[in-house]
Design a protein around this motif. Structure first.
Motif, PDB file in Angstrom:
ATOM      1  N   LEU A 651       0.973  -1.225  -0.089  1.00 59.83           N
ATOM      2  CA  LEU A 651      -0.077   0.094   0.102  1.00 59.83           C
ATOM      3  C   LEU A 651       0.802   1.216   0.073  1.00 59.83           C
ATOM      4  CD1 LEU A 651      -2.912  -1.011   2.662  1.00 59.83           C
ATOM      5  CD2 LEU A 651      -2.822  -1.159   0.151  1.00 59.83           C
ATOM      6  N   GLU A 652       2.123   1.182   0.474  1.00 60.68           N
ATOM      7  CA  GLU A 652       2.905   2.245   0.723  1.00 60.68           C
ATOM      8  C   GLU A 652       3.467   2.558  -0.673  1.00 60.68           C
ATOM      9  OE1 GLU A 652       4.546   1.650   5.440  1.00 60.68           O
ATOM     10  OE2 GLU A 652       5.863   1.206   3.603  1.00 60.68           O
ATOM     11  N   TYR A 653       4.069   1.668  -1.267  1.00 58.75           N
ATOM     12  CA  TYR A 653       4.817   2.068  -2.667  1.00 58.75           C
ATOM     13  C   TYR A 653       4.188   1.907  -3.811  1.00 58.75           C
ATOM     14  CZ  TYR A 653       5.804  -2.637  -4.342  1.00 58.75           C
ATOM     15  OH  TYR A 653       5.579  -4.050  -4.590  1.00 58.75           O
ATOM     16  N   LYS A 654       3.077   1.200  -3.904  1.00 59.99           N
ATOM     17  CA  LYS A 654       2.382   0.811  -5.298  1.00 59.99           C
ATOM     18  C   LYS A 654       1.195   1.909  -5.419  1.00 59.99           C
ATOM     19  CE  LYS A 654       3.210  -1.873  -7.674  1.00 59.99           C
ATOM     20  NZ  LYS A 654       4.295  -1.963  -8.858  1.00 59.99           N
ATOM     21  N   SER A 655       1.287   2.386  -6.389  1.00 59.32           N
ATOM     22  CA  SER A 655      -0.007   3.194  -6.700  1.00 59.32           C
ATOM     23  C   SER A 655      -1.132   2.418  -7.299  1.00 59.32           C
ATOM     24  CB  SER A 655       0.298   4.125  -7.808  1.00 59.32           C
ATOM     25  OG  SER A 655      -0.812   4.953  -8.141  1.00 59.32           O
ATOM     26  N   ILE A 656      -2.247   2.900  -6.855  1.00 62.27           N
ATOM     27  CA  ILE A 656      -3.539   1.972  -7.679  1.00 62.27           C
ATOM     28  C   ILE A 656      -3.704   2.544  -9.029  1.00 62.27           C
ATOM     29  CG2 ILE A 656      -5.392   3.653  -7.112  1.00 62.27           C
ATOM     30  CD1 ILE A 656      -7.212   1.415  -6.147  1.00 62.27           C
ATOM     31  N   ASP A 657      -3.150   3.631  -9.533  1.00 59.79           N
ATOM     32  CA  ASP A 657      -3.221   3.708 -10.788  1.00 59.79           C
ATOM     33  C   ASP A 657      -2.231   2.979 -11.671  1.00 59.79           C
ATOM     34  OD1 ASP A 657      -5.123   5.595 -10.413  1.00 59.79           O
ATOM     35  OD2 ASP A 657      -3.638   7.265  -9.998  1.00 59.79           O
ATOM     36  N   VAL A 658      -1.148   2.374 -11.065  1.00 54.87           N
ATOM     37  CA  VAL A 658      -0.308   1.528 -11.691  1.00 54.87           C
ATOM     38  C   VAL A 658      -0.707   0.326 -11.766  1.00 54.87           C
ATOM     39  CG1 VAL A 658       1.842   0.814 -11.665  1.00 54.87           C
ATOM     40  CG2 VAL A 658       1.626   3.193 -11.177  1.00 54.87           C
ATOM     41  N   CYS A 659      -1.088  -0.426 -10.769  1.00 57.39           N
ATOM     42  CA  CYS A 659      -1.641  -1.891 -10.761  1.00 57.39           C
ATOM     43  C   CYS A 659      -2.836  -1.978  -9.530  1.00 57.39           C
ATOM     44  CB  CYS A 659      -0.503  -2.687 -10.371  1.00 57.39           C
ATOM     45  SG  CYS A 659      -0.896  -4.569 -10.395  1.00 57.39           S
ATOM     46  N   GLU A 660      -3.961  -1.791 -10.256  1.00 59.14           N
ATOM     47  CA  GLU A 660      -5.252  -1.572  -9.180  1.00 59.14           C
ATOM     48  C   GLU A 660      -5.498  -2.958  -8.562  1.00 59.14           C
ATOM     49  OE1 GLU A 660      -9.656  -0.030  -9.504  1.00 59.14           O
ATOM     50  OE2 GLU A 660      -8.876  -0.928 -11.204  1.00 59.14           O
ATOM     51  N   GLU A 661      -5.214  -4.207  -9.359  1.00 65.32           N
ATOM     52  CA  GLU A 661      -5.600  -5.529  -8.557  1.00 65.32           C
ATOM     53  C   GLU A 661      -4.764  -5.714  -7.628  1.00 65.32           C
ATOM     54  OE1 GLU A 661      -6.504 -10.025  -9.842  1.00 65.32           O
ATOM     55  OE2 GLU A 661      -5.637  -8.689 -11.528  1.00 65.32           O
ATOM     56  N   LEU A 662      -3.534  -5.691  -7.519  1.00 63.23           N
ATOM     57  CA  LEU A 662      -2.376  -5.630  -6.608  1.00 63.23           C
ATOM     58  C   LEU A 662      -2.636  -5.065  -5.267  1.00 63.23           C
ATOM     59  CD1 LEU A 662       0.176  -6.882  -5.232  1.00 63.23           C
ATOM     60  CD2 LEU A 662       1.453  -5.301  -6.653  1.00 63.23           C
ATOM     61  N   VAL A 663      -3.144  -3.665  -5.332  1.00 62.56           N
ATOM     62  CA  VAL A 663      -3.544  -2.778  -4.465  1.00 62.56           C
ATOM     63  C   VAL A 663      -4.674  -3.142  -3.534  1.00 62.56           C
ATOM     64  CG1 VAL A 663      -3.731  -0.448  -3.493  1.00 62.56           C
ATOM     65  CG2 VAL A 663      -2.161  -0.973  -5.417  1.00 62.56           C
ATOM     66  N   ILE A 664      -5.577  -3.368  -4.492  1.00 60.30           N
ATOM     67  CA  ILE A 664      -6.838  -3.996  -3.789  1.00 60.30           C
ATOM     68  C   ILE A 664      -6.824  -5.399  -3.086  1.00 60.30           C
ATOM     69  CG2 ILE A 664      -9.228  -4.459  -4.458  1.00 60.30           C
ATOM     70  CD1 ILE A 664      -9.443  -2.437  -6.580  1.00 60.30           C
ATOM     71  N   ASN A 665      -6.294  -6.003  -3.680  1.00 61.78           N
ATOM     72  CA  ASN A 665      -5.988  -7.517  -3.106  1.00 61.78           C
ATOM     73  C   ASN A 665      -5.161  -7.233  -1.591  1.00 61.78           C
ATOM     74  OD1 ASN A 665      -7.107  -8.702  -5.147  1.00 61.78           O
ATOM     75  ND2 ASN A 665      -5.402  -9.892  -5.729  1.00 61.78           N
ATOM     76  N   ALA A 666      -4.108  -6.329  -1.732  1.00 64.43           N
ATOM     77  CA  ALA A 666      -3.433  -6.094  -0.312  1.00 64.43           C
ATOM     78  C   ALA A 666      -4.404  -5.505   0.714  1.00 64.43           C
ATOM     79  CB  ALA A 666      -2.337  -5.096  -0.396  1.00 64.43           C
ATOM     80  N   ALA A 667      -5.357  -4.370   0.111  1.00 59.48           N
ATOM     81  CA  ALA A 667      -6.322  -3.797   1.088  1.00 59.48           C
ATOM     82  C   ALA A 667      -7.433  -4.828   1.532  1.00 59.48           C
ATOM     83  CB  ALA A 667      -7.022  -2.840   0.535  1.00 59.48           C
ATOM     84  N   THR A 668      -7.844  -6.000   0.771  1.00 56.88           N
ATOM     85  CA  THR A 668      -8.658  -6.961   0.951  1.00 56.88           C
ATOM     86  C   THR A 668      -8.117  -7.843   2.106  1.00 56.88           C
ATOM     87  OG1 THR A 668      -9.883  -6.930  -1.064  1.00 56.88           O
ATOM     88  CG2 THR A 668     -10.346  -8.769   0.293  1.00 56.88           C
ATOM     89  N   THR A 669      -6.965  -8.378   1.976  1.00 59.01           N
ATOM     90  CA  THR A 669      -6.310  -9.192   2.836  1.00 59.01           C
ATOM     91  C   THR A 669      -6.123  -8.450   4.217  1.00 59.01           C
ATOM     92  OG1 THR A 669      -4.952 -10.243   0.797  1.00 59.01           O
ATOM     93  CG2 THR A 669      -4.434 -10.820   3.188  1.00 59.01           C
ATOM     94  N   SER A 702     -10.236   5.349  -8.368  1.00 53.61           N
ATOM     95  CA  SER A 702     -10.686   3.875  -8.465  1.00 53.61           C
ATOM     96  C   SER A 702     -12.114   3.691  -7.524  1.00 53.61           C
ATOM     97  CB  SER A 702      -9.719   2.869  -8.503  1.00 53.61           C
ATOM     98  OG  SER A 702     -10.181   1.499  -8.034  1.00 53.61           O
ATOM     99  N   MET A 703     -13.433   3.538  -8.092  1.00 53.15           N
ATOM    100  CA  MET A 703     -14.250   3.216  -7.112  1.00 53.15           C
ATOM    101  C   MET A 703     -13.996   1.866  -6.315  1.00 53.15           C
ATOM    102  SD  MET A 703     -16.991   4.560  -6.230  1.00 53.15           S
ATOM    103  CE  MET A 703     -18.537   4.167  -5.146  1.00 53.15           C
ATOM    104  N   ASP A 704     -13.355   0.848  -7.227  1.00 55.16           N
ATOM    105  CA  ASP A 704     -13.290  -0.302  -6.222  1.00 55.16           C
ATOM    106  C   ASP A 704     -12.232   0.030  -5.107  1.00 55.16           C
ATOM    107  OD1 ASP A 704     -14.972  -1.790  -7.767  1.00 55.16           O
ATOM    108  OD2 ASP A 704     -13.489  -2.611  -9.109  1.00 55.16           O
ATOM    109  N   GLY A 705     -11.411   0.825  -5.326  1.00 50.21           N
ATOM    110  CA  GLY A 705     -10.249   1.283  -4.409  1.00 50.21           C
ATOM    111  C   GLY A 705     -10.897   1.788  -3.042  1.00 50.21           C
ATOM    112  N   VAL A 706     -12.030   2.847  -3.620  1.00 51.12           N
ATOM    113  CA  VAL A 706     -12.528   3.420  -2.520  1.00 51.12           C
ATOM    114  C   VAL A 706     -13.392   2.399  -1.620  1.00 51.12           C
ATOM    115  CG1 VAL A 706     -14.355   5.206  -2.109  1.00 51.12           C
ATOM    116  CG2 VAL A 706     -12.642   5.703  -3.719  1.00 51.12           C
ATOM    117  N   VAL A 707     -14.195   1.915  -2.330  1.00 48.36           N
ATOM    118  CA  VAL A 707     -14.969   0.908  -1.506  1.00 48.36           C
ATOM    119  C   VAL A 707     -14.160  -0.068  -0.743  1.00 48.36           C
ATOM    120  CG1 VAL A 707     -16.661  -1.002  -1.751  1.00 48.36           C
ATOM    121  CG2 VAL A 707     -16.892   0.833  -3.229  1.00 48.36           C
ATOM    122  N   GLU A 708     -13.079  -0.404  -0.951  1.00 48.90           N
ATOM    123  CA  GLU A 708     -12.078  -1.630  -0.382  1.00 48.90           C
ATOM    124  C   GLU A 708     -11.800  -0.821   0.838  1.00 48.90           C
ATOM    125  OE1 GLU A 708     -11.755  -5.174   0.487  1.00 48.90           O
ATOM    126  OE2 GLU A 708     -12.189  -4.687  -1.575  1.00 48.90           O
ATOM    127  N   ALA A 709     -11.239   0.478   0.635  1.00 49.51           N
ATOM    128  CA  ALA A 709     -10.716   1.242   1.819  1.00 49.51           C
ATOM    129  C   ALA A 709     -11.888   1.486   2.873  1.00 49.51           C
ATOM    130  CB  ALA A 709     -10.308   2.662   1.480  1.00 49.51           C
TER     131      ALA A 709
END
Length: 879
Positions: A651-669, A702-709
């Motif tokens: 979550l610190e170094y990866k931008s959701i605009d660069v790789c959305e699935e990776l960031v959202i998976n980390a937030a879900t976990t 990213s709406m998916d990112g907002v919802v996951e947060a």
């Protein structure tokens, strides 16, 4: 969950998830799973198609010199003519008597005895060597000059089964040397006679000098008698020895193939004897086609002739080994191999394979088929010819070790065919799956100490690559499950851990099939697979194509199966292996990010596909998220500080605009792990830092990112520090705004955060800001009848909010009357009877309405009515 009375104060407690464990109803478990614990799905790893068909792809782990070649030459001279002869099934008994010399009638005198010269060992070896060379030459033809063959023997050269073999050597000084020995049958591969040394005491070499008068022949006991004029009693042609040295006079050899076979020790009555019908069929049907093949020079006509030849052989039951004139036929076909035409070679390969050749010839015809199938443009002509049937029959060989190289190229040709959709379906219909699994079982039975073990690994690469293609078809998947493919594939995987190519293909098979529930269940039941996967991950940690598929399989196994989650996690070193992989690919991805910054390419990636390192991390985090569903495993992961640290680092170094699935998976976990309130929870220790990282998601596009947060805040907001953070950073405004999303899941997550905020009396007034009450009422109206979980959550939030109510109007404002009407309507039991739903789902809705929603809604309605001056006479007919 109902509001409860505090025994000391008598006040109603807020609807707040308690940290103290208690027995939960099924609906509570479902509710929690929806709100907190979620499995993740992801796409299957992409496998690029090879530009060219090769025996071993460009990504092979071994150097080309360590693998059999994909490029080679096959010519007519490559085939072994000696092997073409029909194999004898009869072994002649040794003779136990000395030969009797029989001369012509006029010279016959029983009183005459010829002297026996002393046997010289060197001379014996010299003559034996000469005989061996002669037999090798006769097997290839042209032993004597063509002028020695009479003109009337032209038909005989085509009709005879094999070149004749001589037992009497004629010399230029008119001396005829005869040598009588006891023989064993021919070895078909060497084409040489083998002398039985045990008979040397009984049968000595006799060198008979012949003068100008008379002919002679030896006669064995039990053989046909020889007449006084030098003819066999039952033969049509005489065989005078003096004619052997007279060019153009008579025949060099007797016409009968039976005589030649008995002389060479090859007699087999089932092969030598030929019925009159077979002889007629040969001359009438087959022979004219062979003559056409010899005289024709146009490829189209040759192809047509080969088609007619196959049909004729099939009609005359002449395919296979039990055919007298097989050698003549095969020699004619071998000569045509030199013609550079794939359509012709296809038809030749089909006929030669149908003749059941073996040894060197089987290898070369399989190579010929391999070369044809290697060219993708030939797929169409292969579809119209039944070459597949012949190749599949080769796989049923009993001598795996002897034919391993031939099977390699045969399997390679079948692999190429499996790249064509039409041929792939044909394979399944012809039982290719069962054949391949049976062949794999034979290979698995070979021990690692066996000399053939390594060579069979090459074959296994082709076999598993073919199964990978077959796995795309539903019928093949069913056959793989029913045939016990999981067990055999695991055995092969265990034996070939050092062969990355074999491992990769087997893992690709599992990767495809684990996407289907039935196969995934079968694989999960194979306890050995978890150990094998961990061993492969440890051994090939930096082999991205292998690693990504293994963790994809593990993600599928742990997506629905709670037993699989527990069993995998309990395997020794499972967590350490996952952490090590996480660390390795995190560093690779981090280095790639730094390189992009150095090169000034901080802008958004043009491609939407994740990098190799990102793809591994996506699927690895998915495994962790799925594992965390299991209560004990999830609690252990929540306390694993290194796991949480790596997730937060993403979550610190990866931008959701660069790789959305990776960031959202980390937030879900992180969200899943935050559910467990265990001693030493790493999530709890880092909760404020995690909240800071979640702000990046809330501010993203990213709406998916907002919802996951928001989902993560839903769990973390149970802590007072996080509630203060939400208020301080104005996060609650984002949450209230999400109630307008008109999406059930989004509203559900937002309500979770607001529910926890209303526990704190000082924060309840925030709900009135941004029109929060009105938006909650709108959600209740829009989604209530279809989603009783969401309706229950809204009522709990309003209950907490109105704990210190003095006036309904002041508490709920202008939404008071609407709320009263909604609650009254939703408590009507007839509303639950939605007959558009299936019975099970309707029963579930009814149970949840009765046990969860109804008690809360009734209490809330009662509170509002008791603090309201009147009840409006308004009803709502529909939602």
């Amino acid at each position: 969950m109902q509001a409860s009375k505090n025994k000391n104060t008598g006040k109603s407690e807020p609807f707040y998830r308690l940290s103290v464990p208690k027995q939960k109803t099924s609906s509570e478990i479902i509710n929690e799973a929806r709100n907190v614990l979620r499995t993740l799905r992801t796409q299957r790893p992409f496998t690029p198609t090879e530009n060219q068909r090769k025996l071993f792809g460009s990504r092979s782990s071994l150097a080309p010199q360590k693998r059999p070649p994909s490029v080679f030459s096959v010519h007519a001279s490559s085939f072994d003519l000696a092997e073409s002869r029909p194999v004898s099934g009869v072994r002649l008994s040794p003779l136990d008597f000395k030969p009797v010399l029989v001369t012509s009638a006029k010279d016959e005198d029983p009183s005459i005895s010829l002297p026996k010269p002393a046997v010289d060992a060197a001379e014996v070896r010299k003559i034996s060597s000469a005989r061996a060379r002669l037999f090798r030459r006769t097997s290839q033809g042209n032993v004597f000059p063509a002028k020695m063959v009479p003109p009337d023997q032209n038909e005989e050269k085509l009709d005879s089964e094999e070149p004749a073999r001589m037992s009497n050597l004629c010399r230029s000084n008119d001396t005829c040397l005869t040598e009588q020995r006891e023989y064993t049958p021919f070895n078909d591969e060497s084409g040489q006679l083998i002398c039985n040394e045990h008979s040397s005491s009984k049968l000595e070499r006799e060198d008979v000098l012949k003068g100008t008068a008379g002919n002679f022949l030896f006669q064995r006991k039990g053989e046909r008698s020889v007449t006084g004029d030098g003819r066999f009693a039952d033969e049509e042609q005489p065989f005078p020895c003096d004619q052997m040295r007279k060019p153009g006079v008579g025949s060099l050899w007797p016409r009968s193939a039976g005589w030649k076979r008995r002389l060479a020790g090859l007699e087999d009555d089932t092969r030598v004897n030929e019925s009159e019908e077979e002889k007629i069929f040969w001359h009438m049907k087959v022979l004219p086609i062979l003559q056409e093949l010899k005289s024709e020079d146009k490829v189209e006509n040759l192809c047509l002739a080969c088609t007619k030849l196959y049909q004729a052989l099939n009609e005359g039951d002449m395919l296979g080994k039990r055919f007298k004139r097989r050698s003549v036929l095969l020699k004619t076909l071998y000569k045509l191999v030199d013609i550079d035409s794939d359509p012709l070679c296809l038809k030749l390969a089909k006929i030669i394979l149908s003749m059941k050749v073996d040894g060197k010839n089987l290898l070369n015809v399989c190579k010929l088929a391999f070369k044809i199938c290697k060219n993708e443009k030939n797929d169409y002509i292969i579809q119209n010819d039944n070459l597949l049937d012949c190749l599949l029959e080769v796989l049923t060989t009993d001598d795996l070790q002897k034919n391993s190289e031939a099977l390699l190229y045969c399997m390679g040709a079948i692999k190429f065919m499996s790249g064509n959709a039409v041929l792939l379906n044909e394979m399944v219909s012809k039982g290719a799956v069962e054949m391949l699994l049976q062949l794999m079982k034979q290979i698995n039975d070979i021990k690692e100490s066996d000399a053939y073990f390594s060579n069979l690994g090459h074959l296994l690469v082709q076999l598993t690559a073919t199964l990978r293609n077959l796995a795309d078809l539903p019928q093949a998947r069913c056959q793989l499950i029913c045939s016990g493919a999981v067990s055999e594939l695991c055995v092969a995987l265990e034996q070939r851990l050092n062969d990355k190519d074999v491992c990769t293909y087997i893992v690709r098979i599992f990767s495809k099939l684990s996407s289907y529930d039935d196969f995934c269940a079968a694989l999960a039941d194979c306890s050995r697979c978890y150990i094998l996967f961990l061993a492969l991950l440890s051994k090939h940690q930096k082999q991205q194509d292998l690693v990504i598929r293994i963790i994809f399989i593990l993600g599928n196994l742990t997506a629905e199966n709670n037993q699989a989650r527990e069993q995998f996690f309990k395997e020794k070193g499972s967590l350490n292996t996952l952490i090590s992989l996480f660390q390795t690919y995190h560093e690779l991805d981090l280095n790639a990010e730094k390189c992009c910054h150095i090169r000034g390419r901080e802008e958004e990636k043009e491609t939407k596909h994740p990098s190799e390192a990102e793809d591994v991390l996506i699927k690895l985090i998915r495994v962790l998220a799925n594992l965390s569903i299991h209560p004990s495993v999830g609690a252990a992961l929540a306390a694993a500080h290194r796991v949480v640290e790596l997730l937060v680092t993403v979550l610190e170094y990866k931008s959701i605009d660069v790789c959305e699935e990776l960031v959202i998976n980390a937030a879900t976990t992180i969200n899943n792990l935050s559910f467990y309130k265990v001693k030493g929870s790493a999530v709890q220790d880092k909760k404020l830092h995690i909240a800071e990282m979640l702000l990046k998601l809330l501010m993203s596009n990213s709406m998916d990112g907002v919802v996951e947060a928001v989902r993560v805040f839903g769990n973390l907001s149970q802590y007072h520090e996080i509630c203060d953070f939400i208020v301080q950073k104005k996060v609650y405004k984002f949450v209230i705004a999400l109630l307008d999303a008109k999406n059930q899941d989004v509203c559900f997550s937002a309500c979770g955060v607001l529910l926890n905020l209303t526990v704190d009396k000082d924060k309840r007034a925030l709900l009135m800001e941004e029109g929060g009450i009105g938006k909650l009422v709108d959600c209740l109206r829009d989604f209530g009848p279809a989603d009783w979980q969401l309706a229950c959550l809204i009522c709990k939030t309003l209950w907490n909010y109105s704990e210190n109510i003095t006036s309904a109007a002041s508490c709920f404002g202008e939404d008071t009357d609407t709320l009263l009407v909604l609650l009254t309507s939703l408590l009507d039991e007839e509303l639950v009877q939605d007959y558009s739903l299936d019975r099970d789902l309707r029963d579930y809705h009814k149970r949840y309405w009765e046990r969860e929603f109804k008690p809360v809604a009734e209490k809330l309605l009662d509170r509002i009515q008791s603090h309201h001056s009147f009840v409006p006479a308004v009803t709502i007919t529909a939602f």
